[in-house]
Design an enzyme around this catalytic site. Structure first.
Site, short mmCIF file in Angstrom:
data_model
loop_
_atom_site.label_atom_id
_atom_site.label_comp_id
_atom_site.label_asym_id
_atom_site.label_seq_id
_atom_site.Cartn_x
_atom_site.Cartn_y
_atom_site.Cartn_z
CG ASP A 67 -50.46 9.10 -23.87
OD1 ASP A 67 -49.95 9.64 -22.86
OD2 ASP A 67 -51.56 8.54 -23.85
CG ASP A 69 -50.41 13.92 -21.71
OD1 ASP A 69 -51.13 13.74 -22.70
OD2 ASP A 69 -50.33 13.11 -20.77
CG ASP A 148 -53.54 13.25 -10.96
OD1 ASP A 148 -52.39 13.61 -11.32
OD2 ASP A 148 -54.16 12.34 -11.52
P1 ATP Z 1 -51.09 7.67 -18.52
O1 ATP Z 1 -51.30 8.54 -19.74
O2 ATP Z 1 -49.85 6.90 -18.49
O3 ATP Z 1 -52.30 6.88 -18.17
P2 ATP Z 1 -50.97 10.23 -17.24
O4 ATP Z 1 -50.47 10.62 -15.88
O5 ATP Z 1 -50.30 10.84 -18.41
O6 ATP Z 1 -50.93 8.66 -17.28
P3 ATP Z 1 -53.36 11.37 -18.31
O7 ATP Z 1 -54.77 10.97 -18.06
O8 ATP Z 1 -52.79 11.25 -19.67
O9 ATP Z 1 -52.50 10.54 -17.26
O10 ATP Z 1 -53.23 12.87 -17.80
C1 ATP Z 1 -52.08 13.65 -18.05
C2 ATP Z 1 -51.77 14.51 -16.83
O11 ATP Z 1 -52.85 15.39 -16.58
C3 ATP Z 1 -51.59 13.73 -15.54
O12 ATP Z 1 -50.27 13.27 -15.39
C4 ATP Z 1 -51.94 14.77 -14.50
O13 ATP Z 1 -50.87 15.67 -14.30
C5 ATP Z 1 -53.05 15.53 -15.17
N1 ATP Z 1 -54.37 14.98 -14.84
C6 ATP Z 1 -55.07 14.06 -15.54
N2 ATP Z 1 -56.25 13.79 -14.97
C7 ATP Z 1 -56.31 14.55 -13.86
C8 ATP Z 1 -57.28 14.73 -12.84
N3 ATP Z 1 -58.41 14.05 -12.85
N4 ATP Z 1 -57.00 15.62 -11.87
C9 ATP Z 1 -55.84 16.31 -11.86
N5 ATP Z 1 -54.89 16.20 -12.79
C10 ATP Z 1 -55.11 15.32 -13.78
MG MG Z 2 -50.86 10.63 -20.50
#
Ligand code: ATP
Ligand code: MG
Length: 445
Positions: A67, A69, A148
């Site tokens: 997805d 963001d 993170d």
């Molecule tokens: P995926 O969607 O593929 O599982 P993602 O890295 O996009 O992985 P998301 O949960 O969609 O994970 O979060 C989007 C972004 O927001 C992350 O890449 C990170 O930069 C930030 N993020 C999400 N959760 C946290 C957290 N708990 N602490 C710090 N930053 C976070």
């Molecule tokens: Mg994501």
């Protein structure tokens, strides 16, 4: 992309390395129309707009993003005003969801430092350092440092299609390393779920954990007990329903995190060797189904995780004189209520879990019309799958699963023949549990 390493200035990581469009592989062709629409509309209204996080990380690794963001300097209210098809969600972390058909684009406003004299309602931290709320707006550079892992802090600008790397994320992607931004222990204390995210990304991306990122986990694992069960349930779905469940489980176990999510399952694994075999078989099964594009349900996996605790409680209750069926219902009730202190289990999964457990005994009792009735139960298939896992792990004697395999595909004549054999086959005597003590692990952490 050339020149991997980047010297950060005096002020730490606040000056990004900017990688122009012709030096990175991310193309608009790989970005969904919905995400592009959001980016261009924000840009057109005079705001900064970037893609960030998993979509950039995965694209750089040549994977299809799950997805998209978006990060922007527009506030949630300003984003709301630009998109009719949007809604504000979250309290702890306010974001806007913009919906296009089935696709949702998550739009977050740049976060700033939570410390300082901000009012309690925008940022709050517990005495233990847990971030209770994080809604202080900031600059993109501050936003990057609030993320993170370094590989999750890469921003793709819609203004000139360049990539902004604030934390050496491109370098870590090439080195296949997960590295927390900032001091790892502090970042885990702010949000212990980051430990679970580390496991999830390591398994999904086949990355290793940087030493400093890895070291504090063993000790800080119990911090997960402070996280609301509903949030942990969401995380459990991401951990185990994304196609890398087995690997994720092994990592979680290694770091002492699995027991923080499923303590009773962890205890059962320490007691009996077949339990871990069964959990691993369930995960293998789920991973394979996902790889084949077949449907999966968390109810089946959770039923497998918690089967051993349910079975041993049922056995104890039966020993105390309670009949089998109420003993099973009581055991299921007790195990689920204890689990709810750790992860929530929505009713739509809890009900089928009880059915799957309850059916285990009915699968052994096949006389008369019973086999036909059991066969018609809406949860028959999942219960049968669990039975196969139990046999595979050596918990119940082989034979019954095979009998049901034959019975399901048999014609009426063959079914009668199979039923006539039931009385004499050992599987009809009910399940016998093999209590194989677990061998101590060589260097158990
Ligand atoms: P995926 O969607 O593929 O599982 P993602 O890295 O996009 O992985 P998301 O949960 O969609 O994970 O979060 C989007 C972004 O927001 C992350 O890449 C990170 O930069 C930030 N993020 C999400 N959760 C946290 C957290 N708990 N602490 C710090 N930053 C976070
Ligand atoms: Mg994501």
């Amino acid at each position: 992309m050339k020149s991997l390493h980047h010297e950060n200035g005096q002020n730490g990581l606040s000056t990004p390395r900017i990688i122009p469009r012709d030096e990175h592989p991310i193309s608009r062709q790989h970005i969904s129309d919905a995400a592009l629409k959001v980016l261009y509309r924000l840009d057109g209204a005079g705001f900064d707009a970037f893609l960030v996080g998993g979509c950039i990380r995965d694209s750089l690794l040549g994977k299809m993003p799950k997805d998209f963001d978006v990060a922007t300097n527009a506030t949630p209210e300003q984003v709301r005003e630009l998109f009719r098809n949007s809604r504000l969600i979250g309290r702890r972390f306010r974001i806007v969801h913009v919906r296009f058909g089935r696709e949702i684009i998550e739009v977050t406003t740049f976060r700033g430092k939570p410390e300082g004299d901000h009012a309690d309602h925008i940022a709050r931290q517990s005495d233990a350092g847990l971030l209770l709320r994080d809604n202080v707006w900031g600059s993109i550079a501050e936003d990057a440092l609030r993320r993170d892992f370094t590989v999750n802090a890469l921003y793709y600008s819609i203004a000139d299609y360049s990539l902004h790397d604030f934390a050496d994320g491109v370098h870590d992607i090439q080195a296949r390393k997960l590295r927390l931004i900032g001091d790892p222990a502090t970042r885990y204390r702010e949000d212990p779920v980051r430990m679970l995210r580390a496991m999830r990304f390591a398994a999904k991306l086949d990355f290793t954990l940087d030493e400093a990122t890895e070291a504090p986990i063993y000790e800080l694992a119990p911090l997960l007990l402070q996280i609301p069960p509903a949030r942990l349930f969401d995380e459990v779905l991401k951990l185990f329903m994304a196609g890398h469940g087995l690997m994720t489980f092994r990592l979680l176990s290694h770091y002492g995190l699995f027991g923080m999510l499923f303590p009773e399952a962890e205890e059962a694994m320490a007691d009996d060797a077949w339990v871990e075999d069964m959990v691993e078989a369930a995960l293998t099964n789920t991973d394979r189904r996902i790889a084949d594009g077949r449907p999966v349900t968390p109810a089946f996996l959770l039923a497998a995780f918690l089967w051993a605790p349910v079975a041993s409680r049922q056995a104890a209750l039966e020993n105390d004189g309670m009949p089998g069926v109420p003993a099973m219902q009581t055991a299921a009730q007790q195990v689920i209520s204890r689990q709810l202190h750790h992860t929530s289990i929505p009713k739509r999964f809890g009900m089928p879990m009880r059915d799957i457990w309850g059916l285990q005994e009915r699968l052994a009792k096949r006389q008369g019309k019973r086999a036909f009735q059991t066969r018609e139960h809406p949860r028959f298939r999942a219960a049968y799958d669990l039975l196969l896992l139990r046999e595979q792990a050596g918990e119940s004697p082989p034979g019954l699963g095979e009998w049901w395999t034959a019975f399901q595909s048999a014609d009426e004549h063959e079914q009668r023949r199979l039923l006539s054999k039931v009385g004499s086959d050992p599987a009809s005597q009910g399940t016998r549990r093999k209590r194989r003590r677990r061998k101590p692990r060589p260097n158990a952490e």
